[in-house]
Design an enzyme around this catalytic site. Structure first.
Site, PDB file in Angstrom:
ATOM      1  N   ASP A  83     -85.975 -51.770  10.361  1.00 52.98           N
ATOM      2  CA  ASP A  83     -84.812 -51.858  11.247  1.00 52.98           C
ATOM      3  C   ASP A  83     -83.818 -52.883  10.727  1.00 52.98           C
ATOM      4  O   ASP A  83     -84.067 -54.084  10.805  1.00 52.98           O
ATOM      5  CB  ASP A  83     -85.261 -52.223  12.659  1.00 52.98           C
ATOM      6  CG  ASP A  83     -84.117 -52.206  13.658  1.00 52.98           C
ATOM      7  OD1 ASP A  83     -83.051 -51.644  13.334  1.00 52.98           O
ATOM      8  OD2 ASP A  83     -84.278 -52.757  14.761  1.00 52.98           O
ATOM      9  N   ASP A 125     -76.341 -48.736   9.557  1.00 46.58           N
ATOM     10  CA  ASP A 125     -77.616 -48.983  10.220  1.00 46.58           C
ATOM     11  C   ASP A 125     -78.672 -47.999   9.731  1.00 46.58           C
ATOM     12  O   ASP A 125     -78.436 -46.792   9.665  1.00 46.58           O
ATOM     13  CB  ASP A 125     -77.423 -48.845  11.733  1.00 46.58           C
ATOM     14  CG  ASP A 125     -78.674 -49.137  12.518  1.00 46.58           C
ATOM     15  OD1 ASP A 125     -79.381 -50.108  12.166  1.00 46.58           O
ATOM     16  OD2 ASP A 125     -78.953 -48.411  13.474  1.00 46.58           O
TER      17      ASP A 125
END
Length: 420
Positions: free
Chosen positions: A99, A297
């Site tokens: 992440d 992301d």
């Protein structure tokens, strides 16, 4: 964001410095959360659409309240790519989500109640000779990313759009392949809720002091994501190995904008083929007091565009394709699809994201999804009601993406990721 005073930051850096030097570079495999599943390609696209919406809600919530005292809803969802490593002495194999939008490294620990289901045995600190719990007086419990307890307690709490974790902070030996690094600070999760794709936790790769990339002391990392439906693993490279392969002329680079935990870049416009779309320049402007600007992301599947931008993209693609429009948002999760009576669908040009000093070319396979069984040809992007643009990993397929954290620069170039 409420930043800690300089002396406190120096103290945190000292606490997080590993006593075992990290190697100059590491290479790890990344596996998509749906890899090896019985889902069809259409089902995988639908699941990715659902995850992307939840992911956007998480990032918007985190940006809207940067104090760290965040309450987030617990909703079923999954992140995207997971990696494998070992923890403890003796080593226990675990899997965790990569992440880039967060910084905490955590894994579920026994005893854990409630705990989410994971595919590997739950780590038990009582069985590891290298486990060391941080004292309750550690300043890390006051770190700005954690939820504040009133009165203060010897626990951390961290929220995600797809769940939350709460537990104690500790240090442990992490092993990546044949390389072991001691005294990595991590969250030993005693309570967790949500759906983390059968993994044991999350490995944060954000720019904060608690992230794995910061604790290992690496200046940069990179990934190259194989095609969405490929059975081959993607590659995550850390340190000296995180260098784009190919000639320098093919590498595009754009600076990161600020020092927040997220990786923000400046998007200036979007083109379809040679045509620059009529999007006002101010649409992508980053305003520190708003949910605005652009974030790249790893945990968002499909690119999220502000509604005015999405409508312009939608109108132009509709004109190019020239086929009847059908809404498959209830089945595939995509609201711009075209009914195709004869196969293959009509050709479409590359899409280009124009960043500061860099152009990211997105081939048709990375933004249009052909479903021959359904007779549909769909745009794999979503609309957002906020002004925040998120560049998702579906659009980053077969692209070597390098995060130069120390140099504050994002670089990328086309690549055959299966060959790296």
């Amino acid at each position: 964001m409420a930043y800690l005073p300089l002396l406190a930051l120096l103290a945190l850096s000292s606490l997080l410095r590993s006593t075992t030097p990290a190697p100059a570079g590491l290479q790890l495999g990344l596996t998509h959360v749906d890899a090896g599943s019985p889902f069809t390609f259409t089902e995988r696209v639908r699941r990715a659409a659902q995850r992307s919406r939840h992911r956007r809600e998480l990032l918007e919530a985190r940006l809207a309240d940067s104090s760290g005292d965040i309450e987030v809803p617990i909703t079923p969802s999954k992140f995207e790519y997971k990696l494998e490593f070992s923890i403890g002495t003796p080593e226990l194999n675990v899997t965790a989500i990569l992440d880039t939008g967060s910084e905490l490294v955590w894994t579920q620990c026994r005893p854990c109640d409630p705990c989410v289901q994971q595919s590997t045995p739950v780590y038990d600190p009582a069985n590891s000779s290298s486990f060391s719990r941080l004292p309750c007086t550690s300043p890390l419990y006051d770190y700005q990313v954690f939820k504040r307890f009133d009165p203060p307690t010897c626990h951390y709490a961290y929220g995600y759009g797809s769940g939350a974790t709460q537990g104690v902070l500790a240090m442990e030996t992490f092993t990546f392949g044949t390389k072991s690094v001691s005294n990595i600070t991590f969250g030993c999760s005693k309570q967790s809720k949500g759906n983390f794709a059968g993994t044991s936790g999350i490995v944060g790769f954000g720019r904060g002091n608690l992230s794995l990339i910061s604790q290992l002391g690496f200046r940069k990392f990179s990934y190259c994501l194989t095609s969405f439906n490929s059975s081959s693993s993607s590659q995550l490279r850390l340190g000296s190995l995180a260098t784009p392969n190919g000639t320098a002329s093919k590498v595009q680079s754009t600076p990161f904008l600020d020092d927040t935990n997220l990786y923000r870049v400046s998007l200036r416009g979007i083109s379809l083929g040679e045509a620059l779309l009529p999007i006002p320049n101010a649409t992508f402007e980053y305003r520190r007091d708003e949910l605005s600007g652009t974030v790249i992301d790893s945990g968002t599947g499909q690119t999220q565009l502000p509604n005015p931008v999405y409508e312009i993209v939608k109108q132009n693609i509709t004109s190019l394709v020239g086929l009847p429009v059908v809404d498959l948002s209830s089945t595939i999760g995509l609201d711009l699809c075209f009914s195709v009576s004869s196969w293959p669908p009509p050709p479409v040009p590359d899409m280009t994201f124009h960043f500061d000093n860099a152009d990211m070319t997105i081939p048709p396979a990375n933004y249009m999804y052909p479903d021959q069984n359904a007779g549909a040809f769909c745009l794999v992007m979503q609309r957002s009601e906020s002004n925040l643009t998120i560049v998702g990993n579906y659009q980053q397929q077969n692209m070597h993406v390098v995060y130069d954290v120390a140099g504050r620069m994002l670089s990328f170039m086309p690549a055959r990721c299966e060959d790296l």
